[in-house]
Design an enzyme around this catalytic site. Sequence first.
Site, PDB file in Angstrom:
ATOM      1  CG  HIS A 104      53.324 -96.396  41.574  1.00 17.65           C
ATOM      2  ND1 HIS A 104      53.060 -95.845  40.346  1.00 17.65           N
ATOM      3  CD2 HIS A 104      52.189 -96.246  42.300  1.00 17.65           C
ATOM      4  CE1 HIS A 104      51.836 -95.357  40.342  1.00 17.65           C
ATOM      5  NE2 HIS A 104      51.272 -95.587  41.518  1.00 17.65           N
TER       6      HIS A 104
ATOM      7  CG  ASP B 195      62.821 -98.431  37.797  1.00 23.79           C
ATOM      8  OD1 ASP B 195      61.927 -98.032  38.562  1.00 23.79           O
ATOM      9  OD2 ASP B 195      63.509 -97.685  37.095  1.00 23.79           O
TER      10      ASP B 195
HETATM   11  P1  ADQ Z   1      60.282 -93.145  39.435  1.00 27.07           P
HETATM   12  O1  ADQ Z   1      61.230 -93.922  40.283  1.00 27.07           O
HETATM   13  O2  ADQ Z   1      60.236 -91.686  39.659  1.00 27.07           O
HETATM   14  O3  ADQ Z   1      58.813 -93.724  39.531  1.00 27.07           O
HETATM   15  P2  ADQ Z   1      60.283 -93.422  36.414  1.00 27.07           P
HETATM   16  O4  ADQ Z   1      59.218 -94.387  36.097  1.00 27.07           O
HETATM   17  O5  ADQ Z   1      61.485 -93.564  35.556  1.00 27.07           O
HETATM   18  O6  ADQ Z   1      60.794 -93.495  37.914  1.00 27.07           O
HETATM   19  O7  ADQ Z   1      59.724 -91.966  36.227  1.00 27.07           O
HETATM   20  C1  ADQ Z   1      60.560 -90.849  36.304  1.00 27.07           C
HETATM   21  C2  ADQ Z   1      59.844 -89.644  35.704  1.00 27.07           C
HETATM   22  O8  ADQ Z   1      60.622 -88.481  35.978  1.00 27.07           O
HETATM   23  C3  ADQ Z   1      59.680 -89.743  34.208  1.00 27.07           C
HETATM   24  O9  ADQ Z   1      58.385 -89.324  33.861  1.00 27.07           O
HETATM   25  C4  ADQ Z   1      60.745 -88.782  33.659  1.00 27.07           C
HETATM   26  O10 ADQ Z   1      60.374 -88.111  32.468  1.00 27.07           O
HETATM   27  C5  ADQ Z   1      60.876 -87.783  34.779  1.00 27.07           C
HETATM   28  N1  ADQ Z   1      62.259 -87.251  34.795  1.00 27.07           N
HETATM   29  C6  ADQ Z   1      63.391 -87.930  35.011  1.00 27.07           C
HETATM   30  N2  ADQ Z   1      64.459 -87.118  34.910  1.00 27.07           N
HETATM   31  C7  ADQ Z   1      63.986 -85.889  34.620  1.00 27.07           C
HETATM   32  C8  ADQ Z   1      64.586 -84.603  34.418  1.00 27.07           C
HETATM   33  N3  ADQ Z   1      65.909 -84.391  34.507  1.00 27.07           N
HETATM   34  N4  ADQ Z   1      63.775 -83.563  34.153  1.00 27.07           N
HETATM   35  C9  ADQ Z   1      62.437 -83.741  34.090  1.00 27.07           C
HETATM   36  N5  ADQ Z   1      61.825 -84.922  34.270  1.00 27.07           N
HETATM   37  C10 ADQ Z   1      62.578 -85.974  34.545  1.00 27.07           C
HETATM   38  C11 ADQ Z   1      58.176 -94.782  40.282  1.00 27.07           C
HETATM   39  C12 ADQ Z   1      58.800 -96.174  40.147  1.00 27.07           C
HETATM   40  C13 ADQ Z   1      58.907 -96.561  38.683  1.00 27.07           C
HETATM   41  C14 ADQ Z   1      57.528 -96.480  38.025  1.00 27.07           C
HETATM   42  C15 ADQ Z   1      56.867 -95.150  38.322  1.00 27.07           C
HETATM   43  C16 ADQ Z   1      55.408 -95.149  37.868  1.00 27.07           C
HETATM   44  O11 ADQ Z   1      60.079 -96.203  40.773  1.00 27.07           O
HETATM   45  O12 ADQ Z   1      59.431 -97.865  38.542  1.00 27.07           O
HETATM   46  O13 ADQ Z   1      57.675 -96.616  36.616  1.00 27.07           O
HETATM   47  O14 ADQ Z   1      56.865 -94.863  39.711  1.00 27.07           O
HETATM   48  O15 ADQ Z   1      54.737 -96.228  38.409  1.00 27.07           O
END
Ligand code: ADQ
Length: 490
Positions: A170, A382
Amino acid sequence: MESETRRLVVVSNRLPAALSLEDGRWQVKAGAGGLVSALAPALRNRGGMWIGWSGTSNPEADVAGLLADFSSEAGYDLCTVPLTADEVAGYYFGFSNEIIWPLFHDLQTRCRFDPDYWRMYLDVNFKFAEVVARKTTPDDYIWIHDYHLMHQAFFLKSMGVKRKTGFFLHIPFPPPDIFMKLPWRWKLIQALTEFDLVGFQTLQDRRNFTSCLHRLMPEARVSGRGAVVTVDMGNNSLRVGAFPISIDYNQFADIARRPEVADRAFAIKEALRHRKIILGVDRLDYTKGIPERIRSIRTMLHRYPDLKGQVNFVQIAVPSREEVDEYKELRTEIEQLVGRVNGEFSFPGWVPVHYHYRSFPPDELAAYYLAADTALVTPLRDGMNLVAKEYCACNVNEDGALVLSEFAGAAAQLQKNAYLVNPYDLEGVAKALHRVFHWDREERQRHMSRLRDQIRRNNIYWWVDSFLQAGIARKLGDFPALDTMTYERG
Ligand code: ADQ
């Protein structure tokens, strides 16, 4: 002929359910984060299984009982791998989060290459592989997720256990100059070649991986074209592909269309006196570039005084790895920066930065997405970034703009219609925000409708299908959905 794959088994560090002790009672909640958002819809009601750690090492928790309830409701089996506090410290906080996470995000100065971490990582991977071996059959497809578990196929094979395995990373895969800094580089890359399929978020990650392979294992031969290629290692071969992860587009769009969510979005706008909203949403992590983003807002207010009193920057940060000192320091740094910018620019009736440090329920998050005129998604690096996609899916009025870091995996797919920026370039980000502030309705609509089309087509189901097609020539629909749920809440 190969036996038919009947069951999808997902293996990841954490189960999609988190256990916690609240007011003396154990609670089970759906976990947060990209991986859970991505996979839960794919396993639901298909008789599959998810193997992982429950998130607690407390012997008093009735892990099995709590998970059984959650499992019946979720529509798939959950199987826990119990870990001791020492194992969590060495394998999770140590090897995974102090070595692989920073290294693979190009931040090698944050790495602590402690050999004890490596040994604990191997021990825990072995423990996971034993559970996988016990709980699965040769007919199952084992889909392993992420950097915590890169040795699963290696250990399964060394135990003589034959399974079809796929691995999806990921986070980004670094270029050779960075990967070569890892003291255990050869063993790690060799372990990755034991999977039948290795998937990355972007073509660039896949290219980085094959470049590292060429350096460390010169016998590797890459053949084929397109998203998935074959690597021949002499004694074995594997497939290596790019599979950009996505979201359940319709689910987000449907939530954003609900009248109560639209009402809530209106209330948010009203509370901010209908000024334009610039929104950031992240897990609080140093890779997400939150301090740099706040500095860009400060630069924007300096360079473009016409925006003073016209915009609000809202940053929503979900707490993450709170026990770790580095994350505590990051939180303090962000709070100080917010205070500094607000202290410098506020005037009666206007505070430029609004900062929320907590997890938001889906409806509330969707309301913020819907209310925001611009999403500012500027990670330093990311794998993909699902927030960028969630924002677009929720922008049902197609009047928003996406300002996106060129170092997010999502940029590879969305580059034509997002405004790409270098998150380290404070003036560049400030300029982008000023530009999109002045985009007219037609320009916003043109870009946003194309972004939404792209994400609608390449949604989470498309991602799962592409991976399964490459892994076992099957689609998600080939794993039959169960007719009825067998569990009813009392
Ligand atoms: P993450 O690093 O966790 O994932 P991301 O893909 O942005 O990053 O996902 C974050 C998730 O958390 C999103 O679904 C978002 O809605 C949720 N979120 C963020 N802030 C929030 C809040 N305050 N309240 C509720 N929900 C919140 C890792 C990798 C990424 C990759 C994903 C999936 O680092 O690059 O996209 O896995 O593969």
